[in-house]
Structures are given as C-alpha cells and as structure tokens.
Scaffold this motif. Structure first.
Motif, PDB file in Angstrom:
ATOM      1  N   ARG A 120     121.438  39.099 -33.157  1.00 24.94           N
ATOM      2  CA  ARG A 120     121.004  38.142 -34.179  1.00 24.94           C
ATOM      3  C   ARG A 120     122.199  37.748 -35.044  1.00 24.94           C
ATOM      4  N   ARG A 121     122.943  36.776 -34.618  1.00 24.68           N
ATOM      5  CA  ARG A 121     124.129  36.349 -35.366  1.00 24.68           C
ATOM      6  C   ARG A 121     123.780  35.810 -36.746  1.00 24.68           C
ATOM      7  N   ASN A 122     122.576  35.246 -36.880  1.00 27.10           N
ATOM      8  CA  ASN A 122     122.186  34.629 -38.147  1.00 27.10           C
ATOM      9  C   ASN A 122     121.094  35.400 -38.881  1.00 27.10           C
ATOM     10  N   GLY A 123     120.788  36.582 -38.411  1.00 31.45           N
ATOM     11  CA  GLY A 123     119.745  37.374 -39.051  1.00 31.45           C
ATOM     12  C   GLY A 123     120.307  38.641 -39.662  1.00 31.45           C
ATOM     13  N   PRO A 124     119.432  39.477 -40.199  1.00 30.97           N
ATOM     14  CA  PRO A 124     119.895  40.738 -40.782  1.00 30.97           C
ATOM     15  C   PRO A 124     120.445  41.672 -39.717  1.00 30.97           C
ATOM     16  N   GLY A 125     121.409  42.476 -40.085  1.00 29.63           N
ATOM     17  CA  GLY A 125     122.030  43.398 -39.155  1.00 29.63           C
ATOM     18  C   GLY A 125     123.527  43.478 -39.389  1.00 29.63           C
ATOM     19  N   ILE A 126     124.247  43.915 -38.373  1.00 33.36           N
ATOM     20  CA  ILE A 126     125.677  44.175 -38.551  1.00 33.36           C
ATOM     21  C   ILE A 126     126.469  42.924 -38.893  1.00 33.36           C
TER      22      ILE A 126
END
Length: 245
Positions: A120-126
């Motif tokens: 998820r490049r545009n979502g929550p996470g690293i």
C-alpha cells in the motif's frame, strides 16, 4: 524433539561460561552468537507500533517474549510503544491494538520493528512512516551500547530508512529483498540474520523465529525450549551469523 535435546546439551556444555557472560549459543541449523552480558533485571523488549502494522508481525514476538517471562527468573517486560501519542493503533487487517507506552529506547534492551503495508504505497504502513520521517529519525538516534535493534518482515525497510542496515548483513520478506539490497543492505537468504546489535528476520511468520532466537541468545536455551514447548512450535530455518558465513 531432537532439536530440543540438542539445545539442552548445549546449555549444559556452556554452563561454565555463563557466569562470565561469555556463553556462545549453538543450535541445529543455526550459526553462533555471543549472548549479551548478564543482567540483574528483566529483559526489556519494546515492539514499535504504527498504523498499518501487520498483525502477526507484532503479535508473534509479543507472544514469544511474554511467554519467555515464565521461563527466566529475571523476567521479561514487553511493551508496545509508539513514537506518537499513546493511542489505539489500527493494524493492517483492521485489528485495534491499544498502545499505552511512548517511544523510550533508553529504557529498552531490545527493540523490535515490525513491517506492514508494503503493498500500500498510499496507505498506512511502512511507506507512510518513511514519508513522515519521525520513526526513521527516532530509530537512527536510538543505537547505544547494550541495545539490540531488530526487525521482521518489511520492518527492515524502516531500519534501512534510518541508515541502520547499510553495509550490514540483513534480511526481510522475500518480496522486499531487492529494495533492501538496492538501499545498501547486504541481504542474506536466511530466516534470521544476527549481526550482533542488529538482528533481522524474514517474512511475516518469522516473528516466531526472531523471538525464539533472541530468547535463546539473551536468556538461554532452557528458556527457548520452554517457550517452544508452550507454543508447540519448533523454530525453523537458518540463523545467519558472521561466524556461520
């Protein structure tokens, strides 16, 4: 079962050196690593949390280290910590986890950095944490004598963003190894890579191996055997160390 018997034998063989804090731990299908100096208090483990963290990445090591507290007289203190305000973290699949402790690396012997959100490049996470910059900056400032920083799965990319894996042996989820290598890590195809004060582990389920290896390294083989028996799980894969290369 044979692996557990082997671990028991290596514990007995190393008993004479434990008092000096120089025990070298050896296990089937692993390298060797020198245990940390003996401590008088509990092993303090901080697991870093952020929105989008992979559930198993943070829960597996929490389970292993919490169970280890029952198998060592000094105990283990395990905390979920966050660089932001203590709050309810929303994990990758929607699980809510209440985090009550703030980032305090000076109070830790071991920091565990999970992964999550790699796709998820545009979502929550690293990627969101890397773009924000707060966590990588905090990790970059954390190293000190007596502290081991570890990661599992794509948490290694957070360590990479902090400059901690460049030029050092490390590993991550198989899908992210090319990224880690491109960013200067010396990527090893091992389940766990132990480079002393930097320990990294592979994909999502390897949090069990990371936890069990560090329990063995820090608390001894008897504690690791005890946790394996409780969980009805035996660590798999190879632990890479400099002496095993």
């Amino acid at each position: 079962m044979e692996r557990r018997h082997f671990l028991s034998r290596t514990t007995a063989a190393g008993a004479a050196t434990i008092a000096a804090g120089t025990l070298t731990a050896t296990a089937v299908n692993t390298g060797t690593a020198t245990a940390a100096p003996r401590r008088t208090g509990p092993l303090r483990v901080h697991i870093v949390m952020f929105d989008g963290v992979e559930e198993l990445d943070c829960i597996a090591p929490f389970e292993v280290f919490s169970a280890a507290a029952m198998h060592d007289p000094r105990g283990v203190e395990v905390r979920y910590v966050t660089t932001g305000q203590p709050r309810r973290i929303r994990a990758s699949y929607g699980t809510g986890i209440q985090v009550t402790h703030r980032w305090a690396p000076e109070e830790a012997d071991l920091i565990v950095v999970p992964g999550g959100g790699y796709a998820r490049r545009n979502g929550p996470g690293i990627w969101a944490e890397i773009a924000d910059g707060v966590l990588p900056k905090a990790l970059a400032a954390a190293p000190r004598k007596g502290l081991t920083i570890s990661s599992l799965c794509t948490g290694a990319l957070l360590l990479s963003a902090a400059g901690l894996t460049k030029g050092r042996p490390c590993t991550t989820h198989h899908g992210a190894k090319a990224d880690l290598k491109e960013q200067g890590g010396i990527v090893k195809d091992a389940r766990v890579v132990d480079d002393g004060d930097l320990v990294t582990a592979g994909g999502i389920s390897s949090g069990l191996e990371l936890g069990l290896w560090l329990v063995k390294r820090e608390l001894g083989a008897d504690a690791a055997i005890g946790v394996e028996t409780m969980l009805e799980y035996e660590a798999r894969g190879t632990v890479w160390t400099p002496s095993s290369s």
